[in-house]
Enzyme design. Sequence first.
Site, PDB file in Angstrom:
ATOM      1  N   HIS A 171     -10.141  -9.588  -2.513  1.00 50.14           N
ATOM      2  CA  HIS A 171     -10.554  -8.241  -2.935  1.00 50.14           C
ATOM      3  C   HIS A 171     -12.071  -8.033  -2.925  1.00 50.14           C
ATOM      4  O   HIS A 171     -12.642  -7.452  -3.856  1.00 50.14           O
ATOM      5  CB  HIS A 171     -10.005  -7.928  -4.318  1.00 50.14           C
ATOM      6  CG  HIS A 171      -8.509  -7.739  -4.358  1.00 50.14           C
ATOM      7  ND1 HIS A 171      -7.775  -7.348  -3.266  1.00 50.14           N
ATOM      8  CD2 HIS A 171      -7.615  -7.883  -5.379  1.00 50.14           C
ATOM      9  CE1 HIS A 171      -6.486  -7.251  -3.616  1.00 50.14           C
ATOM     10  NE2 HIS A 171      -6.367  -7.575  -4.879  1.00 50.14           N
TER      11      HIS A 171
ATOM     12  N   HIS B  44      -5.934  -0.183  -6.660  1.00 52.12           N
ATOM     13  CA  HIS B  44      -5.100  -1.230  -7.257  1.00 52.12           C
ATOM     14  C   HIS B  44      -4.457  -0.756  -8.560  1.00 52.12           C
ATOM     15  O   HIS B  44      -4.309  -1.533  -9.505  1.00 52.12           O
ATOM     16  CB  HIS B  44      -5.955  -2.479  -7.510  1.00 52.12           C
ATOM     17  CG  HIS B  44      -5.203  -3.764  -7.492  1.00 52.12           C
ATOM     18  ND1 HIS B  44      -4.365  -4.156  -8.510  1.00 52.12           N
ATOM     19  CD2 HIS B  44      -5.160  -4.767  -6.580  1.00 52.12           C
ATOM     20  CE1 HIS B  44      -3.866  -5.345  -8.248  1.00 52.12           C
ATOM     21  NE2 HIS B  44      -4.333  -5.744  -7.074  1.00 52.12           N
TER      22      HIS B  44
ATOM     23  N   GLU C  76      -0.508  -0.987  -2.695  1.00 52.91           N
ATOM     24  CA  GLU C  76      -1.859  -1.061  -2.137  1.00 52.91           C
ATOM     25  C   GLU C  76      -1.825  -0.731  -0.648  1.00 52.91           C
ATOM     26  O   GLU C  76      -1.746  -1.601   0.208  1.00 52.91           O
ATOM     27  CB  GLU C  76      -2.438  -2.453  -2.389  1.00 52.91           C
ATOM     28  CG  GLU C  76      -2.470  -2.844  -3.864  1.00 52.91           C
ATOM     29  CD  GLU C  76      -2.641  -4.339  -4.057  1.00 52.91           C
ATOM     30  OE1 GLU C  76      -3.610  -4.909  -3.520  1.00 52.91           O
ATOM     31  OE2 GLU C  76      -1.780  -4.946  -4.732  1.00 52.91           O
TER      32      GLU C  76
END
Length: 345
Positions: A101, A175, A309
Site C-alpha cells: 500500500h 480501503h 478495493e
Amino acid sequence: MKIDIKDLQRGWKEYTLRNDHGMAVSLLNYGGIITRVKVPDRDGTVENVIIGYKQVEEYETNPNFFGALIGPVAGRIQGAAFELDENVYRLEANDGDNHLHGGSNGFHQVLWNSEPIQYEDRVGVVLSYSRKDDEGGYPGTVDVSVTYLLTNENELILEYKGVTDQPTPLTLTNHAYFNLSGNGKRTIHHHHVTIDSHRFLELDEELIPTGTAMDAADTPFDFRKGRLLSDGITERTEQNDIAGHGYDHYFLFDHSRSESVTVKEQMSGRVLTIKTDQPGMVMYTANNLQKGLELHGGTSKKHMGVCFETQSPPASLHHEGLPPVVLQPNERYQQRTVFTFSTDK
C-alpha cells in the site's frame, strides 16, 4: 445539499457531505480517509456503514488503513522491488519482504490539498497532491487528484486522476471497510455478495499473487450468482486458509454486467452496488483485524468489515498477462468507482 467543514489538529480538516435524503459522508484531507458513511436502512434508520476509529487522532498511524486513500500502488509488490525500462527500483519492505500500500509514507499518510465543490445535484471535495521523483523509491514526479462526490441518488463517486513525467507504477484505491448492518452491529458473515467475475488471482503463503488466474467455478470464489461471505470464511480451501479464513484476493471483472458488485444485508435491508471502470478489485474480509480497537459503535473484531478495493493489480509488475499498472508520460491516469446505497424492501 451541503458541506460542513471542521478544522482539526495540525491542518487536518474533516469534510461532511450531506444530500437531501439522509445520506452523509465524512472524510479527512489527511490520507483522503473516509471516516463515516451514514445511510438509512429499510425503516429509515440512519446509521454508519463503514468501520472507523472513535477518536480521529487514531487515523494518524492507521495500520489497518481504515477508509484510506491508497497509493501510489495499492496492494503488495513482491520483494519490495520492480524493474522498469531495465532499471530496478527498490522500495520499503513494510510487509515482511514485500511492499504494501505505498509503504509507511504512502498516500494514506499525506496531508492533501483540499477544495470543497458544490453543484445543484452534488457536493464534494477535490484532493490533490504532487509526489516528487524518488519519493518512497518510486520514479517520476506525479500529480494526482481524487474527487469525492455525493449525489442525491445516494451515490458516493470517487474519481482518480494522475499524470507523470516518467514511466511509473500508479494504481489507486480506497480501503473503506463496509458493514451494512449499521454501526457495526454484526459481522459481515451474512452479507450476500454478487461479483461479475469468473477468475481470481491465486496467492502464495505471503499473500503475493503467483501470476495464475484461477477459475472460480465450483469454489467459494464464484460469486456470479451471489453467495454469503461466510462461505469463504468457514470453507477450508487452501486459498481461503492462506488468506486467514476469508478473502484477500484480486478478482478480475468480466465486465459483462453494468454493476461489478452487489452487496445485500438482509436484516437491515441495505444494498450497496459498485460500478467501476477498473479491471478488477481486491476483496478483503478483515481476516487480520485485531480485537479491541475503539471504533464507532463498539470495538473491533475479526470479519467486522469487507473492503472492495477497485484497482489494477500490482502483480502485473512481475507477471505477464495481467492488467498493467505502469503509467507513461504521454498518458493520463483516469479511473472512476461509484458506490450506490439503497434498500431492499
